[in-house]
Design a protein around this motif. Sequence first.
Motif, PDB file in Angstrom:
ATOM      1  N   THR A 146      75.906  -9.131  30.957  1.00  0.00           N
ATOM      2  CA  THR A 146      76.542  -8.149  29.685  1.00  0.00           C
ATOM      3  C   THR A 146      76.540  -9.002  28.376  1.00  0.00           C
ATOM      4  OG1 THR A 146      77.752  -6.849  31.240  1.00  0.00           O
ATOM      5  CG2 THR A 146      78.528  -6.935  28.915  1.00  0.00           C
ATOM      6  N   ALA A 147      76.324  -8.683  27.456  1.00  0.00           N
ATOM      7  CA  ALA A 147      76.333  -9.118  25.793  1.00  0.00           C
ATOM      8  C   ALA A 147      77.413  -8.585  25.354  1.00  0.00           C
ATOM      9  CB  ALA A 147      75.243  -9.356  25.142  1.00  0.00           C
ATOM     10  N   ARG A 148      78.664  -9.040  24.632  1.00  0.00           N
ATOM     11  CA  ARG A 148      79.784  -8.671  23.632  1.00  0.00           C
ATOM     12  C   ARG A 148      79.502  -8.825  22.309  1.00  0.00           C
ATOM     13  NH1 ARG A 148      81.604  -8.926  28.737  1.00  0.00           N
ATOM     14  NH2 ARG A 148      82.607  -7.202  29.683  1.00  0.00           N
ATOM     15  N   HIS A 149      79.564  -8.118  21.547  1.00  0.00           N
ATOM     16  CA  HIS A 149      79.575  -8.499  19.904  1.00  0.00           C
ATOM     17  C   HIS A 149      80.515  -7.779  19.193  1.00  0.00           C
ATOM     18  CE1 HIS A 149      75.926 -10.812  20.262  1.00  0.00           C
ATOM     19  NE2 HIS A 149      75.396  -9.961  20.998  1.00  0.00           N
ATOM     20  N   GLY A 150      81.384  -8.209  18.280  1.00  0.00           N
ATOM     21  CA  GLY A 150      82.099  -7.629  17.160  1.00  0.00           C
ATOM     22  C   GLY A 150      81.285  -7.084  15.924  1.00  0.00           C
ATOM     23  N   TRP A 151      80.189  -6.453  16.335  1.00  0.00           N
ATOM     24  CA  TRP A 151      79.295  -5.810  15.219  1.00  0.00           C
ATOM     25  C   TRP A 151      78.783  -4.713  16.381  1.00  0.00           C
ATOM     26  CZ3 TRP A 151      74.441  -6.569  17.168  1.00  0.00           C
ATOM     27  CH2 TRP A 151      74.069  -7.882  17.637  1.00  0.00           C
ATOM     28  N   GLU A 152      77.862  -3.891  15.447  1.00  0.00           N
ATOM     29  CA  GLU A 152      77.242  -2.768  16.291  1.00  0.00           C
ATOM     30  C   GLU A 152      75.579  -2.814  15.585  1.00  0.00           C
ATOM     31  OE1 GLU A 152      78.611   1.293  14.991  1.00  0.00           O
ATOM     32  OE2 GLU A 152      80.311   0.118  14.222  1.00  0.00           O
ATOM     33  N   PHE A 153      74.786  -1.862  16.512  1.00  0.00           N
ATOM     34  CA  PHE A 153      73.505  -1.720  15.931  1.00  0.00           C
ATOM     35  C   PHE A 153      73.463  -0.886  14.586  1.00  0.00           C
ATOM     36  CE2 PHE A 153      72.440  -1.892  20.790  1.00  0.00           C
ATOM     37  CZ  PHE A 153      71.941  -3.261  20.410  1.00  0.00           C
ATOM     38  N   ARG A 154      72.623  -1.222  13.795  1.00  0.00           N
ATOM     39  CA  ARG A 154      72.138  -0.355  12.777  1.00  0.00           C
ATOM     40  C   ARG A 154      71.439   1.001  13.237  1.00  0.00           C
ATOM     41  NH1 ARG A 154      71.137  -5.494  11.233  1.00  0.00           N
ATOM     42  NH2 ARG A 154      69.033  -5.193  12.015  1.00  0.00           N
ATOM     43  N   ALA A 155      71.549   2.019  12.520  1.00  0.00           N
ATOM     44  CA  ALA A 155      71.009   3.203  12.856  1.00  0.00           C
ATOM     45  C   ALA A 155      69.158   2.914  12.934  1.00  0.00           C
ATOM     46  CB  ALA A 155      71.242   4.287  11.987  1.00  0.00           C
ATOM     47  N   GLY A 156      68.616   3.176  13.806  1.00  0.00           N
ATOM     48  CA  GLY A 156      67.348   2.829  14.049  1.00  0.00           C
ATOM     49  C   GLY A 156      66.851   1.395  14.023  1.00  0.00           C
ATOM     50  N   GLY A 157      67.621   0.554  14.136  1.00  0.00           N
ATOM     51  CA  GLY A 157      67.331  -0.940  14.251  1.00  0.00           C
ATOM     52  C   GLY A 157      66.898  -1.509  15.601  1.00  0.00           C
ATOM     53  N   ALA A 158      67.380  -0.683  16.596  1.00  0.00           N
ATOM     54  CA  ALA A 158      67.117  -1.389  18.117  1.00  0.00           C
ATOM     55  C   ALA A 158      66.554  -0.405  18.947  1.00  0.00           C
ATOM     56  CB  ALA A 158      68.613  -1.552  18.664  1.00  0.00           C
ATOM     57  N   GLY A 159      65.257  -0.680  19.660  1.00  0.00           N
ATOM     58  CA  GLY A 159      64.713   0.162  20.421  1.00  0.00           C
ATOM     59  C   GLY A 159      64.303  -0.014  21.693  1.00  0.00           C
ATOM     60  N   SER A 160      64.515  -1.052  22.252  1.00  0.00           N
ATOM     61  CA  SER A 160      64.126  -1.648  23.547  1.00  0.00           C
ATOM     62  C   SER A 160      64.767  -2.798  24.160  1.00  0.00           C
ATOM     63  CB  SER A 160      62.698  -1.565  23.700  1.00  0.00           C
ATOM     64  OG  SER A 160      62.153  -2.658  23.130  1.00  0.00           O
ATOM     65  N   VAL A 161      64.772  -2.739  25.550  1.00  0.00           N
ATOM     66  CA  VAL A 161      65.104  -4.350  26.063  1.00  0.00           C
ATOM     67  C   VAL A 161      63.832  -4.952  26.657  1.00  0.00           C
ATOM     68  CG1 VAL A 161      66.552  -4.971  28.145  1.00  0.00           C
ATOM     69  CG2 VAL A 161      67.635  -3.467  26.464  1.00  0.00           C
ATOM     70  N   VAL A 162      63.507  -6.038  26.389  1.00  0.00           N
ATOM     71  CA  VAL A 162      62.365  -6.672  26.950  1.00  0.00           C
ATOM     72  C   VAL A 162      62.896  -7.688  27.858  1.00  0.00           C
ATOM     73  CG1 VAL A 162      60.320  -8.224  26.098  1.00  0.00           C
ATOM     74  CG2 VAL A 162      61.046  -6.068  24.810  1.00  0.00           C
ATOM     75  N   LEU A 163      62.184  -7.753  29.217  1.00  0.00           N
ATOM     76  CA  LEU A 163      62.294  -8.683  30.072  1.00  0.00           C
ATOM     77  C   LEU A 163      61.238  -9.929  29.956  1.00  0.00           C
ATOM     78  CD1 LEU A 163      63.002  -6.836  33.337  1.00  0.00           C
ATOM     79  CD2 LEU A 163      64.582  -7.730  31.604  1.00  0.00           C
ATOM     80  N   HIS A 164      61.674 -11.212  29.578  1.00  0.00           N
ATOM     81  CA  HIS A 164      60.842 -12.138  29.286  1.00  0.00           C
ATOM     82  C   HIS A 164      60.684 -13.081  30.699  1.00  0.00           C
ATOM     83  CE1 HIS A 164      60.747 -11.930  24.804  1.00  0.00           C
ATOM     84  NE2 HIS A 164      62.020 -11.358  25.182  1.00  0.00           N
TER      85      HIS A 164
END
Length: 185
Positions: A146-164
């Motif tokens: 889990t990752a926690r942040h004091g911000w949120e995604f911009r609309a249309g800015g995030a689209g996937s989770v990539v496993l490296h």
Amino acid sequence: MVAGMLAGAVAAAVFAAGGGLVGGDEAPCYRQRVGARFAPPTAFIPSSAITYDQKLVPAGSSIEVEQRGGPGDMAVTVRVKGMEPGHAYGAHVHRKPCGADPAAAGGHYQHREDPVQPSEDPAYVNPENEVWLDFTAGPDGSGGATARHGWEFRAGGAGSVVLHREQGGAGDRAACFTVPFSPVG
């Protein structure tokens, strides 16, 4: 059999919205959870979860991503099953949806965007400015972070989770899961 494969390949989504307390004020809360089973990009029945390396992310293994929070506050959780036991995976939120080409997902989502792309500056490429979900698969092939942040995604800015293939800032892409991320506020 085809119906079972279809059910396993199609992402299941649960969306919940309701009142809640965020920061002491009455504010809307947001929660989204999506999941799918990995399939190769050439699978007869396509999946929103694509494996590029079937040794590390076997076809039929699964992923679930949850996003929750309120205005200016967000947590993203990833859970996987069926991975290579003991392997240390890097996992990050990327800007675009997955595609047959591993590069289709673009670069990492950055809260403060690096003006120089591709981004390599440690001032931008770090777990405070990006969503890092690195994990090590247990003996049964399951894992999560889990990752926690004091911000949120911009609309249309995030689209996937990539496993490296390795943990840290980046590396070769083993798999990708398209997620309909959105601002939580």
